[in-house]
Scaffold this motif. Structure first.
Motif, PDB file in Angstrom:
ATOM      1  N   LYS A   1      41.354  33.362  33.384  1.00 42.14           N
ATOM      2  CA  LYS A   1      41.939  32.237  34.122  1.00 42.14           C
ATOM      3  C   LYS A   1      43.001  32.692  35.102  1.00 42.14           C
ATOM      4  O   LYS A   1      43.261  32.020  36.101  1.00 42.14           O
ATOM      5  CB  LYS A   1      42.547  31.232  33.132  1.00 42.14           C
ATOM      6  CG  LYS A   1      41.514  30.530  32.251  1.00 42.14           C
ATOM      7  CD  LYS A   1      42.180  29.530  31.324  1.00 42.14           C
ATOM      8  CE  LYS A   1      41.146  28.812  30.456  1.00 42.14           C
ATOM      9  NZ  LYS A   1      41.788  27.832  29.531  1.00 42.14           N
ATOM     10  N   THR A   2      43.646  33.806  34.802  1.00 39.21           N
ATOM     11  CA  THR A   2      44.692  34.314  35.691  1.00 39.21           C
ATOM     12  C   THR A   2      44.383  35.748  36.090  1.00 39.21           C
ATOM     13  O   THR A   2      43.737  36.489  35.347  1.00 39.21           O
ATOM     14  CB  THR A   2      46.072  34.267  35.002  1.00 39.21           C
ATOM     15  OG1 THR A   2      46.023  35.019  33.778  1.00 39.21           O
ATOM     16  CG2 THR A   2      46.462  32.820  34.680  1.00 39.21           C
ATOM     17  N   ALA A   3      44.870  36.141  37.256  1.00 36.28           N
ATOM     18  CA  ALA A   3      44.581  37.466  37.786  1.00 36.28           C
ATOM     19  C   ALA A   3      45.776  38.397  37.597  1.00 36.28           C
ATOM     20  O   ALA A   3      46.929  37.960  37.678  1.00 36.28           O
ATOM     21  CB  ALA A   3      44.257  37.360  39.273  1.00 36.28           C
ATOM     22  N   PRO A   4      45.525  39.700  37.348  1.00 40.98           N
ATOM     23  CA  PRO A   4      46.623  40.667  37.328  1.00 40.98           C
ATOM     24  C   PRO A   4      47.358  40.666  38.669  1.00 40.98           C
ATOM     25  O   PRO A   4      46.745  40.427  39.723  1.00 40.98           O
ATOM     26  CB  PRO A   4      45.913  42.008  37.095  1.00 40.98           C
ATOM     27  CG  PRO A   4      44.603  41.644  36.473  1.00 40.98           C
ATOM     28  CD  PRO A   4      44.227  40.317  37.055  1.00 40.98           C
ATOM     29  N   LYS A   5      48.635  40.928  38.651  1.00 41.33           N
ATOM     30  CA  LYS A   5      49.459  40.838  39.856  1.00 41.33           C
ATOM     31  C   LYS A   5      48.951  41.684  41.030  1.00 41.33           C
ATOM     32  O   LYS A   5      48.987  41.238  42.181  1.00 41.33           O
ATOM     33  CB  LYS A   5      50.908  41.193  39.531  1.00 41.33           C
ATOM     34  CG  LYS A   5      51.623  40.126  38.716  1.00 41.33           C
ATOM     35  CD  LYS A   5      53.082  40.492  38.508  1.00 41.33           C
ATOM     36  CE  LYS A   5      53.823  39.392  37.734  1.00 41.33           C
ATOM     37  NZ  LYS A   5      55.242  39.735  37.508  1.00 41.33           N
ATOM     38  N   PRO A   6      48.474  42.920  40.798  1.00 38.53           N
ATOM     39  CA  PRO A   6      48.070  43.749  41.955  1.00 38.53           C
ATOM     40  C   PRO A   6      46.812  43.256  42.659  1.00 38.53           C
ATOM     41  O   PRO A   6      46.493  43.741  43.745  1.00 38.53           O
ATOM     42  CB  PRO A   6      47.831  45.131  41.325  1.00 38.53           C
ATOM     43  CG  PRO A   6      48.510  45.103  40.002  1.00 38.53           C
ATOM     44  CD  PRO A   6      48.436  43.683  39.532  1.00 38.53           C
ATOM     45  N   LEU A   7      46.087  42.303  42.078  1.00 38.20           N
ATOM     46  CA  LEU A   7      44.782  41.930  42.615  1.00 38.20           C
ATOM     47  C   LEU A   7      44.864  41.333  44.018  1.00 38.20           C
ATOM     48  O   LEU A   7      44.098  41.699  44.914  1.00 38.20           O
ATOM     49  CB  LEU A   7      44.087  40.940  41.667  1.00 38.20           C
ATOM     50  CG  LEU A   7      42.690  41.364  41.211  1.00 38.20           C
ATOM     51  CD1 LEU A   7      42.801  42.675  40.448  1.00 38.20           C
ATOM     52  CD2 LEU A   7      42.078  40.315  40.306  1.00 38.20           C
ATOM     53  N   ALA A   8      45.786  40.395  44.217  1.00 35.32           N
ATOM     54  CA  ALA A   8      45.875  39.709  45.515  1.00 35.32           C
ATOM     55  C   ALA A   8      46.174  40.699  46.637  1.00 35.32           C
ATOM     56  O   ALA A   8      45.577  40.625  47.723  1.00 35.32           O
ATOM     57  CB  ALA A   8      46.946  38.624  45.454  1.00 35.32           C
ATOM     58  N   ALA A   9      47.096  41.641  46.375  1.00 33.90           N
ATOM     59  CA  ALA A   9      47.432  42.630  47.405  1.00 33.90           C
ATOM     60  C   ALA A   9      46.241  43.528  47.709  1.00 33.90           C
ATOM     61  O   ALA A   9      45.979  43.868  48.870  1.00 33.90           O
ATOM     62  CB  ALA A   9      48.625  43.476  46.946  1.00 33.90           C
ATOM     63  N   PHE A  10      45.493  43.918  46.680  1.00 37.23           N
ATOM     64  CA  PHE A  10      44.329  44.779  46.884  1.00 37.23           C
ATOM     65  C   PHE A  10      43.258  44.056  47.709  1.00 37.23           C
ATOM     66  O   PHE A  10      42.682  44.628  48.637  1.00 37.23           O
ATOM     67  CB  PHE A  10      43.749  45.218  45.541  1.00 37.23           C
ATOM     68  CG  PHE A  10      42.528  46.086  45.664  1.00 37.23           C
ATOM     69  CD1 PHE A  10      42.643  47.432  45.954  1.00 37.23           C
ATOM     70  CD2 PHE A  10      41.254  45.555  45.494  1.00 37.23           C
ATOM     71  CE1 PHE A  10      41.518  48.238  46.082  1.00 37.23           C
ATOM     72  CE2 PHE A  10      40.128  46.347  45.615  1.00 37.23           C
ATOM     73  CZ  PHE A  10      40.262  47.696  45.908  1.00 37.23           C
ATOM     74  N   VAL A  11      42.997  42.799  47.372  1.00 39.22           N
ATOM     75  CA  VAL A  11      41.997  42.022  48.102  1.00 39.22           C
ATOM     76  C   VAL A  11      42.386  41.927  49.579  1.00 39.22           C
ATOM     77  O   VAL A  11      41.574  42.176  50.477  1.00 39.22           O
ATOM     78  CB  VAL A  11      41.845  40.612  47.494  1.00 39.22           C
ATOM     79  CG1 VAL A  11      41.003  39.722  48.396  1.00 39.22           C
ATOM     80  CG2 VAL A  11      41.225  40.696  46.106  1.00 39.22           C
ATOM     81  N   THR A  12      43.652  41.590  49.846  1.00 37.31           N
ATOM     82  CA  THR A  12      44.116  41.449  51.229  1.00 37.31           C
ATOM     83  C   THR A  12      44.043  42.772  51.981  1.00 37.31           C
ATOM     84  O   THR A  12      43.567  42.830  53.127  1.00 37.31           O
ATOM     85  CB  THR A  12      45.559  40.923  51.243  1.00 37.31           C
ATOM     86  OG1 THR A  12      45.618  39.690  50.521  1.00 37.31           O
ATOM     87  CG2 THR A  12      46.043  40.700  52.661  1.00 37.31           C
ATOM     88  N   GLU A  13      44.488  43.845  51.321  1.00 36.19           N
ATOM     89  CA  GLU A  13      44.472  45.171  51.951  1.00 36.19           C
ATOM     90  C   GLU A  13      43.057  45.582  52.342  1.00 36.19           C
ATOM     91  O   GLU A  13      42.814  46.065  53.458  1.00 36.19           O
ATOM     92  CB  GLU A  13      45.059  46.203  50.989  1.00 36.19           C
ATOM     93  CG  GLU A  13      45.016  47.631  51.506  1.00 36.19           C
ATOM     94  CD  GLU A  13      45.396  48.635  50.448  1.00 36.19           C
ATOM     95  OE1 GLU A  13      45.290  49.843  50.715  1.00 36.19           O
ATOM     96  OE2 GLU A  13      45.796  48.227  49.330  1.00 36.19           O
TER      97      GLU A  13
END
Length: 520
Positions: free
Chosen positions: A362-374
């Motif tokens: 249900k929730t994503a690890p914190k580094p995921l959003a930055a990795f996706v954007t990068e």
């Protein structure tokens, strides 16, 4: 309700109504932890284990132990009047035998993990199985324990599958507190003590998922080979079980000219005295074989003609096939390649299973959003090449568990949207790593796979990030991440063809042949 005596013994068993009991205001427990399973069990069973109270006089008591049971029992009725009438078993302490501060020590001893130990998951599964084996219906077991029928069924199946030999191995290893998922896998291999030992060793090293996949693949391969061997024997085809029985002069039929001008087929080559089969290096399905000619020069078979060039004519190349083949780059042994391919595919399946579980959260690890954007901004080759690929979309469906991930996005929470976006990138990187030779560093592999070095670089980016969010690399994945030749062999199952395991520190033939690439 039974009568309560005014005279108490050190530990008197009585039955009390909740209305007679006052909560201890000095109870140190802040979180009662009234989870759904506990409340369901109280609703179905009532309070089974007696609470502990001190008498206050006039048929009133103060609660000393059992606050979870007390509040759990109250949740089973709607009105305060109904709650006060609930009866529970209790032990009554003698105040004259209590010393100052003893109440707090009791709370510590009763609840601290250092003083008590709950049942392990296997012990719980044994208890559930024992109840059903004694004649209780599964639905009733679920009702009384606050579990779902599915949970009970899974636990019972696990308890039945984990036999005496595996339990002995657990005891010898001092490994008891394993979850049902791990225990279920051990149960799969209960008939293979060596596999259980390897799985327990891998669990201790954080590589259990990989080893489980390795063992499953190995078992499936061995069963397939048992079916294929008699088929080959009936067809009169010799089988090279390992590289020791395949002549050094042998060449795969795919590298030889057939009578129709295409690659030599097994059917066309069947009557040749050098006709032989060997287990495939990279099987598309378990038990697949490759066909060879043991001595093409002797039996008059040749590689495809090279086109005439000013430097060397086709006739010259045809006239010296053995010399041409001798000039090939040094190759690692077939057994080393087969073992590496198997490890790579096992790691791939285990990794994608881990990704599916991650994306299902249900929730994503914190580094995921930055990795996706990068990755979207940088748009490396995997993202640029595979985002719209049909195979990537199929893999995306598998990783998300949805046939229409785009529809799922319409109702997803912001956290879930991050996971769904990550699933797209995961599918592109996994697609990029679909080439099994990604793990190889020898020049032979590089010469047959376009852009292998670039694929390895993308694989390093991907695997390095996965380690940051908790994925445990297998040894072959670690070799890729470190850009080193794969040397550490995973534990081999008995009866498999991994004869080419290297001593620690040795490099397999050709595995370290990292010559500088030409300027062209």
């Amino acid at each position: 309700m039974s009568d309560t005596a005014t005279t108490t013994t050190p530990l008197q068993r009585v039955t009390l109504q909740l209305g007679q009991i006052r909560v201890n205001e000095k109870n140190v427990r802040q979180d009662l932890g009234l989870d759904e399973k506990f409340l369901k069990s109280i609703a179905a069973n009532g309070v089974k284990i007696p609470i502990v109270v001190l008498p206050l006089g006039e048929n009133a008591y103060e609660l000393r132990m059992g606050h979870r049971r007390y509040y759990g029992a109250r949740t089973t009725k709607d009105t305060e009047e109904e709650q006060d009438a609930i009866e529970v078993p209790a032990y009554v302490l003698d105040p004259s035998l209590r010393e100052a501060g003893e109440d707090f020590i009791d709370q510590l001893i009763e609840n601290d993990d250092d003083y008590r130990r709950g049942l392990t998951e296997l012990e719980q599964a044994d208890a559930l199985f024992g109840a059903i084996d004694a004649g209780m219906k599964q639905a009733r077991v679920a009702e009384l324990t606050g579990r779902s029928r599915k949970e009970v069924s899974r636990a019972v199946k696990t308890a039945k599958s984990v036999g005496t030999r595996t339990r002995t191995a657990l005891a010898e290893a001092g490994t008891y507190n394993l979850d049902l998922e791990v225990l279920g896998v051990l149960g799969e291999f209960d008939d293979d003590p060596a596999a259980v030992d390897r799985l327990l060793d891998a669990h201790a090293k954080g590589r259990f998922e990989f080893q489980a996949q390795w063992e499953r693949d190995d078992r499936e391969e061995q069963r397939a080979r048992e079916r294929v061997r008699p088929q080959l024997q009936a067809a009169g085809v010799r089988l090279a079980e390992d590289s020791d029985t395949l002549a050094p002069t042998a060449e795969p039929l795919s590298d030889l000219d057939g009578p129709d001008g295409g690659p030599m087929s097994a059917q066309a080559h069947a009557e040749c005295p050098g006709h032989m089969a060997a287990w495939a290096e990279n099987p598309r399905e378990p038990g697949e074989v490759e066909y060879f000619c043991t001595d093409p020069d002797r039996f008059g078979h040749h590689p495809p003609k090279e086109e005439d060039t000013p430097e060397t004519g086709g006739d010259q190349a045809q006239a010296q096939p053995q010399a041409a083949r001798a000039a090939k780059p040094s190759q690692p042994s077939r057994e080393y390649v087969k073992a590496g391919n198997k490890a790579y595919r096992a790691a791939e399946r285990a990794r994608q299973g881990w990704l599916k579980d991650l994306i299902g959260r249900k929730t994503a690890p914190k580094p995921l959003a930055a990795f996706v954007t990068e990755q979207l901004l940088a748009c490396p080759k995997p993202v640029a090449q595979w985002t719209g690929d049909a195979g990537r979309r199929d893999l995306g469906k598998e990783l998300t568990g949805h046939n229409t991930p785009a529809e799922r996005a319409k109702t997803a929470t912001p956290a879930k949207l991050t996971l769904l976006s990550f699933a797209v990138l995961a599918a592109t990187f996994e697609k990029r790593m679909g080439e099994v030779r990604t793990w190889r560093t020898d020049s032979t592999a590089r010469s047959t796979v376009y852009e292998l070095r670039e694929i390895r670089e993308d694989a390093r980016t991907w695997l390095t990030f996965l380690t940051e969010i908790g994925y445990p690399l297998s040894s072959i994945e670690q070799a890729i991440a470190d850009d080193e030749p794969y040397q550490e062999s995973e534990p081999d199952a008995p009866g498999t063809d991994h004869e080419a395991d290297q001593d620690a520190g040795d490099t397999p033939d050709g595995a370290n042949a990292e010559e500088p690439e030409s300027a062209s």
